[in-house]
Design an enzyme around this catalytic site. Structure first.
Site, PDB file in Angstrom:
ATOM      1  N   SER A 223       3.937   0.551   2.550  1.00 16.15           N
ATOM      2  CA  SER A 223       3.875  -0.488   3.584  1.00 16.15           C
ATOM      3  C   SER A 223       3.528  -1.819   2.939  1.00 16.15           C
ATOM      4  O   SER A 223       2.667  -1.881   2.051  1.00 16.15           O
ATOM      5  CB  SER A 223       2.760  -0.170   4.589  1.00 16.15           C
ATOM      6  OG  SER A 223       2.893   1.118   5.126  1.00 16.15           O
TER       7      SER A 223
ATOM      8  N   HIS B 167       0.854  -1.187   0.000  1.00 19.34           N
ATOM      9  CA  HIS B 167       0.000   0.000   0.000  1.00 19.34           C
ATOM     10  C   HIS B 167       0.892   1.240   0.000  1.00 19.34           C
ATOM     11  O   HIS B 167       1.848   1.309   0.780  1.00 19.34           O
ATOM     12  CB  HIS B 167      -0.909  -0.011   1.236  1.00 19.34           C
ATOM     13  CG  HIS B 167      -1.818   1.174   1.287  1.00 19.34           C
ATOM     14  ND1 HIS B 167      -2.947   1.276   0.500  1.00 19.34           N
ATOM     15  CD2 HIS B 167      -1.737   2.338   1.978  1.00 19.34           C
ATOM     16  CE1 HIS B 167      -3.532   2.442   0.726  1.00 19.34           C
ATOM     17  NE2 HIS B 167      -2.825   3.101   1.625  1.00 19.34           N
TER      18      HIS B 167
HETATM   19  C1  GRF Z   1       1.211   0.672  -6.242  1.00 21.20           C
HETATM   20  O1  GRF Z   1       1.423   2.001  -5.860  1.00 21.20           O
HETATM   21  C2  GRF Z   1       0.776  -0.149  -5.060  1.00 21.20           C
HETATM   22  O2  GRF Z   1       1.315   0.281  -3.850  1.00 21.20           O
HETATM   23  C3  GRF Z   1      -0.717   0.076  -5.034  1.00 21.20           C
HETATM   24  O3  GRF Z   1      -1.089   0.110  -6.387  1.00 21.20           O
HETATM   25  C4  GRF Z   1       0.021   0.532  -7.175  1.00 21.20           C
HETATM   26  C5  GRF Z   1       0.230  -0.525  -8.204  1.00 21.20           C
HETATM   27  O4  GRF Z   1       1.177  -0.162  -9.172  1.00 21.20           O
HETATM   28  N1  GRF Z   1      -1.378  -0.954  -4.275  1.00 21.20           N
HETATM   29  P1  GRF Z   1       1.693  -1.256 -10.206  1.00 21.20           P
HETATM   30  O5  GRF Z   1       0.477  -1.814 -10.918  1.00 21.20           O
HETATM   31  O6  GRF Z   1       2.414  -2.311  -9.436  1.00 21.20           O
HETATM   32  O7  GRF Z   1       2.592  -0.501 -11.134  1.00 21.20           O
END
Ligand code: GRF
Length: 224
Positions: A143, A116
């Protein structure tokens, strides 16, 4: 845990979008830095860029489109049934943008991780970077936590703290946090694969002892 008979932990990765965290996990596994076998990547959106990344790496890439299901329960049931055909020891949420039902979360209790983009418990939910800026924070970050029934509320294993710079906007801050996520997530997944971290009764154990607070890193720690 991975062991001598099966040195690589079988995992399934769930995505909804571009899949840059998925890419970081695949790259770490390819380099031999992360003892996991990615048995499948599953997206709830047919247009997720991460599907192509998985296919390019020769990994099974599947779509279970939530729009085709009449209820959250029906979608989660289909997702769970498909995941279980791959018999994973860990299910990794990597930008999977769906709230999961309590039944789904219970089914994978102790083997469901999420990343997250905030220093939880601050800023659960969406638009975390803009909210951190609005709140005037000088530290932000990401996190990795075990998933429990409370959205973004499960026990946090590790965090990376990213300084907020004077001229940051949500996009520049998001970019620096994302680069740090790409280091943090493979590290924590590796700990899980090696049996170093686990969740017992919603409490974390790290190297056999209770983990009272998340392991905290700077981006520099993770590049060293
Ligand atoms: C990331 O910022 C992750 O923390 C959140 O969603 C985003 C996903 O990015 N849960 P990606 O698809 O891995 O580029």
């Amino acid at each position: 845990m991975a062991d001598a008979a099966n040195p690589r932990l079988p995992v399934v990765v769930l995505i909804s979008g571009r899949g840059s965290n998925l890419q970081a996990i695949m790259d770490a596994a390819d380099r031999g830095d992360l003892p996991v076998e990615i048995r499948a990547v599953i997206s709830n959106r047919p247009d997720a860029g991460g599907l192509r990344r998985a296919a390019l790496s020769g990994i099974r890439a599947l779509v279970i489109d939530h729009a085709c299901y009449g209820s959250r329960e029906a979608f989660d049931h289909a997702l769970m049934t498909t995941i279980d055909t791959f018999d994973p020891s860990l299910v990794i949420l990597a930008g999977f943008m769906r709230i999961l039902t309590p039944g789904f979360v219970r089914h994978y209790h102790g083997r469901l991780l999420n990343i997250h983009p905030s220093l939880l418990p601050d800023f659960p939910g969406l638009n975390t970077h803009a909210r951190a800026l609005e709140a005037g924070r000088d530290q932000h970050g990401a996190s990795v936590h075990f998933v429990t029934e409370e959205t973004d509320g499960g026990p946090v294993v590790a965090q990376v703290c990213v300084p907020v710079l004077e001229n940051d906007d949500a996009a520049t801050l998001a970019g620096r946090v994302l680069a740090a996520e790409h280091r943090l997530y493979p590290l924590v997944i590796g700990w899980f694969a090696e049996g170093r971290v686990s969740m017992q009764n919603d409490r974390l154990l790290f190297d056999g002892s209770p983990l009272q607070s998340p392991q905290r890193f700077t981006p520099e720690d993770l590049t060293a």
